[in-house]
Enzyme design. Structure first.
Site, PDB file in Angstrom:
ATOM      1  N   GLU A   1       0.915  -0.641  -0.298  1.00 44.71           N
ATOM      2  CA  GLU A   1       0.337  -0.095  -0.125  1.00 44.71           C
ATOM      3  C   GLU A   1       0.560   1.226  -0.108  1.00 44.71           C
ATOM      4  O   GLU A   1       2.192   1.166   0.492  1.00 44.71           O
ATOM      5  CB  GLU A   1      -0.464  -0.200   1.479  1.00 44.71           C
ATOM      6  CG  GLU A   1       0.059  -0.465   2.457  1.00 44.71           C
ATOM      7  CD  GLU A   1      -1.334  -0.709   3.797  1.00 44.71           C
ATOM      8  OE1 GLU A   1      -2.129  -1.294   3.867  1.00 44.71           O
ATOM      9  OE2 GLU A   1      -0.688  -0.139   4.748  1.00 44.71           O
TER      10      GLU A   1
ATOM     11  N   CYS B   1       3.341   8.192   0.645  1.00 37.92           N
ATOM     12  CA  CYS B   1       4.375   7.663   2.026  1.00 37.92           C
ATOM     13  C   CYS B   1       4.568   6.128   0.891  1.00 37.92           C
ATOM     14  O   CYS B   1       3.600   5.420   0.655  1.00 37.92           O
ATOM     15  CB  CYS B   1       3.293   7.250   3.315  1.00 37.92           C
ATOM     16  SG  CYS B   1       3.589   6.116   4.437  1.00 37.92           S
TER      17      CYS B   1
ATOM     18  N   CYS C   1       6.555  -7.518   6.329  1.00 39.51           N
ATOM     19  CA  CYS C   1       7.901  -6.667   6.910  1.00 39.51           C
ATOM     20  C   CYS C   1       8.562  -7.623   8.785  1.00 39.51           C
ATOM     21  O   CYS C   1       7.912  -7.941   9.129  1.00 39.51           O
ATOM     22  CB  CYS C   1       7.612  -5.866   8.048  1.00 39.51           C
ATOM     23  SG  CYS C   1       9.330  -4.301   9.097  1.00 39.51           S
TER      24      CYS C   1
ATOM     25  N   CYS D   1       8.379  -5.441  15.187  1.00 39.76           N
ATOM     26  CA  CYS D   1       7.097  -4.141  16.316  1.00 39.76           C
ATOM     27  C   CYS D   1       6.233  -4.770  16.589  1.00 39.76           C
ATOM     28  O   CYS D   1       5.178  -4.737  16.102  1.00 39.76           O
ATOM     29  CB  CYS D   1       7.302  -2.907  15.805  1.00 39.76           C
ATOM     30  SG  CYS D   1       8.944  -2.551  14.665  1.00 39.76           S
TER      31      CYS D   1
ATOM     32  N   CYS E   1       2.815  -3.070  15.667  1.00 38.56           N
ATOM     33  CA  CYS E   1       2.291  -2.631  14.308  1.00 38.56           C
ATOM     34  C   CYS E   1       1.984  -3.820  13.955  1.00 38.56           C
ATOM     35  O   CYS E   1       1.816  -4.591  13.602  1.00 38.56           O
ATOM     36  CB  CYS E   1       3.754  -1.933  13.615  1.00 38.56           C
ATOM     37  SG  CYS E   1       4.321  -2.696  11.914  1.00 38.56           S
TER      38      CYS E   1
ATOM     39  N   LEU F   1      12.684   5.590  16.867  1.00 38.10           N
ATOM     40  CA  LEU F   1      13.314   5.255  18.525  1.00 38.10           C
ATOM     41  C   LEU F   1      12.660   4.514  19.184  1.00 38.10           C
ATOM     42  O   LEU F   1      12.510   3.533  19.910  1.00 38.10           O
ATOM     43  CB  LEU F   1      14.171   6.130  18.644  1.00 38.10           C
ATOM     44  CG  LEU F   1      15.167   6.082  19.864  1.00 38.10           C
ATOM     45  CD1 LEU F   1      16.037   5.091  19.158  1.00 38.10           C
ATOM     46  CD2 LEU F   1      15.865   7.198  21.018  1.00 38.10           C
ATOM     47  N   HIS F   2      11.793   4.780  19.725  1.00 43.50           N
ATOM     48  CA  HIS F   2       9.977   4.879  20.041  1.00 43.50           C
ATOM     49  C   HIS F   2      10.275   4.875  22.080  1.00 43.50           C
ATOM     50  O   HIS F   2       9.246   4.806  22.432  1.00 43.50           O
ATOM     51  CB  HIS F   2       9.302   3.661  19.683  1.00 43.50           C
ATOM     52  CG  HIS F   2       9.145   3.336  17.945  1.00 43.50           C
ATOM     53  ND1 HIS F   2       8.458   4.841  17.690  1.00 43.50           N
ATOM     54  CD2 HIS F   2       8.973   2.764  17.192  1.00 43.50           C
ATOM     55  CE1 HIS F   2       8.529   4.443  16.501  1.00 43.50           C
ATOM     56  NE2 HIS F   2       8.266   3.415  16.422  1.00 43.50           N
TER      57      HIS F   2
ATOM     58  N   CYS G   1       1.141   2.466   8.813  1.00 47.67           N
ATOM     59  CA  CYS G   1       1.103   1.085   7.729  1.00 47.67           C
ATOM     60  C   CYS G   1       1.030  -0.130   8.260  1.00 47.67           C
ATOM     61  O   CYS G   1       0.331  -0.760   9.084  1.00 47.67           O
ATOM     62  CB  CYS G   1       2.827   1.692   8.175  1.00 47.67           C
ATOM     63  SG  CYS G   1       3.714   0.493   9.272  1.00 47.67           S
TER      64      CYS G   1
HETATM   65  S1  SF4 Z   1       6.886  -0.160  12.326  1.00 53.15           S
HETATM   66 FE1  SF4 Z   1       8.164  -0.842  11.267  1.00 53.15          FE
HETATM   67  S2  SF4 Z   1       9.880  -1.582  11.553  1.00 53.15           S
HETATM   68 FE2  SF4 Z   1       8.369  -2.518  12.892  1.00 53.15          FE
HETATM   69  S3  SF4 Z   1       7.281  -4.002  11.906  1.00 53.15           S
HETATM   70 FE3  SF4 Z   1       6.226  -1.984  11.532  1.00 53.15          FE
HETATM   71  S4  SF4 Z   1       6.675  -1.614   8.853  1.00 53.15           S
HETATM   72 FE4  SF4 Z   1       7.939  -2.858  10.174  1.00 53.15          FE
END
Ligand code: SF4
Length: 369
Positions: free
Chosen positions: A108, A121, A128, A132, A135, A241-242, A362
Site C-alpha cells: 500500500e 508514503c 515486514c 514491532c 504495528c 526510536l520509540h 502502515c
Molecule cells: S513499525 Fe515499521 S519496522 Fe516495525 S514492524 Fe512495523 S513496518 Fe516493520
C-alpha cells in the site's frame, strides 16, 4: 556496471516480479534496448515516457513505432502494480491505495495533500520482518522485498494521479516521498537506494524530485545507516526510536537486541555529520508504555548529547489497530512530553496524523485484506 539480463523472455525473477525499465540504471537501459534490436536513442525516449510523461503503458507511447510496442511492453513495461482499491478521507486530500503485485502480493501507499506540498508514503517491502509488536505490518511478518521498479512505480502512479486531478484539490505536483509504509527500507537496501536514485535523478533518468524531499526511515540498522551516509545522497534519515532506553526498546523494537540505542544514535550522528542533514527521530506515543515524563527527559538528554542541534523529534500519536491492546497517549501527556524534550534543547513537534479513518497506519489496510 552493465549486467547481463535475460532478454528473450522477460520471465518473473525468482520470488521477484519481471524486470521493468525502472529496475535499470541508464547504462543497463541502453544495453537492454540494444539487445532488443532497437536503436540507442530509444533508451532515453522510453525513459522520458516513463519518468517525464509518467506513462507506463507501452501501447500509449505514440512516439514508438506500433510494430515494437508489444515487445517493448512485455520486455520493459510489464504491469507491476494493479490498484485493488483507493480509500479517501480528510475531504479527499488523503488517499490510500492498496496495490496487488503480479504475484498477488498486497502492498500500500498513502498520498497526503497539504496546502504547500503533496507527500507520498510508500512501501519498500511486502510485510515486514522487524516484528514491532504495536504495528499491524509487523504482526504478519515479511512476505518479500519489493523490486526497485515496484517501489518507483508507486511514486510514478501517485505523481500521475496528482497531475491528472484525481486527488481532491485539483491538478498538482508530487513534492515529497517518505519511505514509511510497509517494511524496513534498509533491510531492502540495494533496491531502496536504487529507487531513491530513480526518484531523484533529473530526466530522463528519473522523476526529478529533490533529494531533500525524500525521507528514508529505519528502525535502526546501524551498519546500513552508515552505508547510506556514504552513498553521497542528501535524503532525510528518520530513525524510529520509540523509546530512549534499551530495556523497553528491546521489546518495542526487537532489532534493538542487535543494535542498541547508543549504537543507533552513533550511526545517526555519522549520518548527520556526513550529509549535513538533521536526523528525524520518530517516536510513536503509546499510552502508559513509552510516554512517561522521565522518558521524555532521558530522550532529550540522550539526543542532545549524541546529535546536538542535528536532530528533530517527531512524536506520532499511535493509530491503534482494531482489537489491539496498544492505544495512543492522551493529549495532556503528549503535551507534557513535548515540553520536556524541548526543555532539553531538542526540537520536537507532534506529527499531523492523516488517514485515521482509512486505517492509514502502515500495513493496516493490507492486514485487513
Ligand atoms: S513499525 Fe515499521 S519496522 Fe516495525 S514492524 Fe512495523 S513496518 Fe516493520
Amino acid at each position: 556496471m552493465v549486467v547481463s539480463l535475460p532478454l528473450v523472455f522477460n520471465a518473473p525473477r525468482r520470488g521477484m516480479p519481471p524486470r521493468h525499465l525502472a529496475d535499470l540504471d541508464s547504462a543497463e537501459r541502453r544495453e537492454v534496448v540494444k539487445e532488443l534490436g532497437l536503436p540507442g536513442f530509444r533508451a532515453d525516449q522510453l525513459a522520458r515516457q516513463y519518468y517525464g510523461r509518467l506513462e507506463a503503458d507501452a501501447e500509449k507511447m505514440t512516439d514508438l513505432p506500433a510494430a515494437v510496442r508489444d515487445q517493448v511492453g512485455s520486455e520493459l513495461f510489464p504491469v507491476l502494480l494493479t490498484p485493488v482499491k483507493h480509500l479517501a478521507c480528510d475531504g479527499g486530500e488523503t488517499r490510500k491505495t492498496l496495490w496487488k503485485a503480479n504475484d498477488g502480493t498486497l502492498l500500500e501507499s498513502v498520498l497526503m495533500r497539504y496546502p504547500d506540498r503533496a507527500t507520498l508514503c510508500i512501501s519498500s517491502q511486502a510485510g515486514c520482518g522487524m516484528a514491532c509488536p504495536f504495528c499491524a505490518t509487523g504482526q504478519a511478518g515479511l512476505q518479500r522485498n519489493l523490486s526497485t521498479a515496484e517501489i518507483v512505480d508507486q511514486v510514478r502512479a501517485a505523481a500521475a494521479a496528482l497531475r491528472d486531478g484525481e486527488v481532491a484539490g485539483g491538478p498538482g505536483r508530487l513534492s515529497n516521498v517518505v519511505f514509511m509504509g510497509m517494511g524496513e527500507p534498509l533491510a531492502n537496501y540495494k533496491r531502496v537506494v536504487a529507487a531513491v536514485r530513480r526518484i531523484t535523478s533529473p530526466a530522463p533518468d528519473g522523476l526529478g524530485l529533490s533529494q531533500r524531499s525524500v525521507t528514508v526511515s529505519t528502525v535502526g540498522l546501524a551498519p546500513a545507516i552508515r552505508k547510506l551516509a556514504d552513498e553521497d545522497l542528501s535524503v532525510t534519515l528518520a530513525v524510529s526510536l520509540h523509546t530512549p532506553d534499551d530495556e523497553l526498546r528491546d521489546t518495542l523494537v526487537p532489532v534493538n537486541n542487535r543494535w542498541s540505542v547508543a549504537e543507533v544514535l552513533k550511526a545517526a550522528r555519522y549520518y548527520a555529520d556526513k550529509t549535513g542533514r538533521r536526523v528525524s527521530i520518530e517516536y510513536a506515543m503509546i499510552r502508559d508504555v513509552n510516554d512517561q515524563p522521565w522518558r521524555a527527559d532521558l530522550l532529550g538528554k540522550k539526543l542532545r548529547k549524541a546529535l546536538g542541534a542535528l536532530v528533530h523529534v517527531n512524536l506520532i500519536p499511535l493509530n491503534p489497530t482494531p482489537g489491539s491492546e496498544w492505544d495512543a497517549s492522551p493529549k495532556p501527556v503528549e503535551k507534557e512530553f513535548v515540553r520536556r524534550v524541548l526543555a532539553q534543547g531538542v526540537s520536537c513537534t507532534v506529527r499531523d496524523t492523516r488517514g485515521q479513518e482509512i486505517a492509514a497506519a502502515c500495513g493496516q489496510l493490507a492486514a485487513e485484506n
